[in-house]
Each structure stands twice: as structure tokens, then as C-alpha cells.
Write an enzyme that holds these catalytic residues in place. Sequence first.
Site, PDB file in Angstrom:
ATOM      1  N   LYS A   1       0.841  -1.199   0.000  1.00  0.00           N
ATOM      2  CA  LYS A   1       0.000   0.000   0.000  1.00  0.00           C
ATOM      3  C   LYS A   1       0.878   1.251   0.000  1.00  0.00           C
ATOM      4  CE  LYS A   1      -3.778  -2.554   1.971  1.00  0.00           C
ATOM      5  NZ  LYS A   1      -4.502  -3.043   3.133  1.00  0.00           N
TER       6      LYS A   1
ATOM      7  N   GLN B   1      -4.776  -1.675   9.262  1.00  0.00           N
ATOM      8  CA  GLN B   1      -4.644  -3.004   8.653  1.00  0.00           C
ATOM      9  C   GLN B   1      -5.284  -4.074   9.535  1.00  0.00           C
ATOM     10  OE1 GLN B   1      -3.298  -3.689   5.514  1.00  0.00           O
ATOM     11  NE2 GLN B   1      -4.146  -5.707   5.932  1.00  0.00           N
TER      12      GLN B   1
ATOM     13  N   ASP C   1     -11.252   2.338   3.485  1.00  0.00           N
ATOM     14  CA  ASP C   1     -11.534   0.905   3.323  1.00  0.00           C
ATOM     15  C   ASP C   1     -13.024   0.674   3.060  1.00  0.00           C
ATOM     16  OD1 ASP C   1      -9.461  -0.930   3.294  1.00  0.00           O
ATOM     17  OD2 ASP C   1      -9.182  -0.887   5.470  1.00  0.00           O
TER      18      ASP C   1
END
Length: 286
Positions: A53, A97, A120
Site C-alpha cells: 500500500k 490493517q 476501506d
Amino acid sequence: MSAQIIDGKAISAQIKDELKAKTAALLEKGVKVTLAVVLVGEDPASQVYVRNKKRACEYIGYNSLSYELPEDTSEEELLKLIDELNGREDVDGILVQMPLPKHINEKKVIDAISPDKDVDGFHPMNVGALCIGEEGFVSCTPAGVIQLLKRGCDGKIDIAGKECVIVGRSNIVGKPMALLMLRENATVTVAHSKTKDLAEVCKRADILIAAVGKAGVITKDYVKEGAVVIDVGINRNADGKLCGDVAYDEVSEIAGAITPVPGGVGPMTIAMLMNNCYEAAVRKLK
Ligand code: NDP
């Protein structure tokens, strides 16, 4: 006849290049897109995801802020950091995460991220927005599947009016996938572990999307000739090799188009995360 391959690597590269150009234009206006990436603990797979990422941010021209916290970080400490990032004007997107260590409640963490920075797309406000067709952030993997369908096969895949069967109903893949396919005017069936006659249900599909998490469960007996088959699954087979939910060799003989694993849906997830970061920055400007 063998299926046309929908190349997720190429399509994700195309999306990242488009974002790179748009980001350069934003930069000329003095706007630098910033993503804060939070990792708790030392899970090797999570470390790889976070590294990828950050690399994508670098490539596109975003600023990435990295918070690598020890495994024993308390829930309170993590929530405090999120609160601080929520309040920072220079931070456009926040990514924590998953999975988190067991002593931290993931739901509490997801709920704590400001919906405006939830790149997200996991926050209940964003899930609700998707459900009622309002603007919000969409979970990256299903959003990536839509791009594969729209851009794959030279843009020749029609979604509207088609029978779509999604196998899997998780909050991050199956359910948002169903809502997105509805938004695209497909006729949608969601199958799961309690579905009876799964093969028969799947065989109805013009577009079959597998998000199960079991290597090779979708064999050719589940697929209608000429169907478009999207394989979201990431599994390891008996030899330890990466593979999807679809028995690729046999299904590619009868499908019209298919995504490989690796190189299909996987690379799209990061591309769509990057797209959400760009959107977050642009919405903030508005
Ligand atoms: P979950 O385990 O949360 O959900 C799996 C779903 O599959 C459940 O709804 C379950 O049904 C259903 N299921 C399980 N076994 C069967 C079966 N035998 N027949 C029919 N349905 C079944 O997984 P996720 O949605 O998080 O992920 C699915 C897969 O996608 C995984 O392999 C994961 O690694 C991969 N993935 C890939 C991503 C990418 O970037 N390419 C991103 C996210 C996930 P029930 O609800 O009844 O239990």
C-alpha cells in the site's frame, strides 16, 4: 474454446496511472493526498500488505504516514491515535490493517474512523450509504471487481439485466458486491454455505463471482458455458501454491471470460484503495 483472461494486473496498472495523472493535477493546486496507514503487531502477511500500500502511494504521488505499533498496543491507545488522525486536516484517508491482535475489538476500531476518512469503506455509515445509493466509500475488493467487469474484455461485458450469482456473503466482499451489482442493474443472487444445490444456483449465472475462501470449490459443474467468472478467493493449494476458489484449468475451458489467481482481483484491491484516497481528498476540497 478457452476463456478470455481478464487481466487484473494490467487493469490495476491502468487505474493507478490514471490516478497518478489526476494526482499531479491536484498537486499543481497545492493539494497533496495523504493516507495514514496503521499496523499493529508483526503479522508477516499484514506487513506485506502494508508495504504494498505504501509503495502504491509512492508510485501515484501520495504522502503516506506510517504508524507501526507493537503487538501489545492497547485498544485505548489505538483509538486515541485514530481520534488524532480523524482531527488532522492534512490526513485524507485512514487505513487500519486488519486483522488486529485479539485483545483489540475490530468493530470498535472501524466505528472510530471518521466516515469521511474511511477509505476501506468498512464504516457502517459508508455501508449504509452504499445500501441506499448515496455517496460514500465502497469496500475496495468489490469495487475492484466492478472495474474488472467494466474494463475487461475491451469493455464488452454487459452487466445490466444479467443473472449474477455471488458465492459468499461477508461484510467486506459478498454483501457489498451484491449491492454494487444491483446498482449496475444485474439480477442478483447471493449464495452461501447453507445454499441448497449450489451447483444448480451457480449454473444460472451469466456472471459468477466466487468469494468463498476454499481452494477450487467452483468446478466446471458450477459454471454455465460462456459465463464470466470472477475469482475473489485467495487460498493455498496442497502444494502451497496461491490459488483461487475456482478450479481454473477446467473452468477456463467452458467460461467466456475468467480472472486468474494471482493477477486477477488481488491487484485491484490496492488500486481501488488508492482511488478512495483520491476521492477523499477531492471531497474534502468540495
Ligand atoms: P469469509 O470467510 O468472511 O466469507 C466466506 C463466505 O463464503 C461466507 O459467506 C460463507 O458462508 C461462504 N462459504 C463458505 N464455504 C462455502 C461453501 N462450501 N459453499 C458456499 N459458500 C460457502 O471470507 P471473505 O469474504 O473475507 O473472503 C473470501 C475469499 O476472498 C477469501 O479467500 C479471501 O482471502 C479472499 N479475499 C480476497 C481479497 C482480494 O484482494 N482479492 C480481499 C478480501 C478477501 P456463510 O456466510 O454461510 O458462512
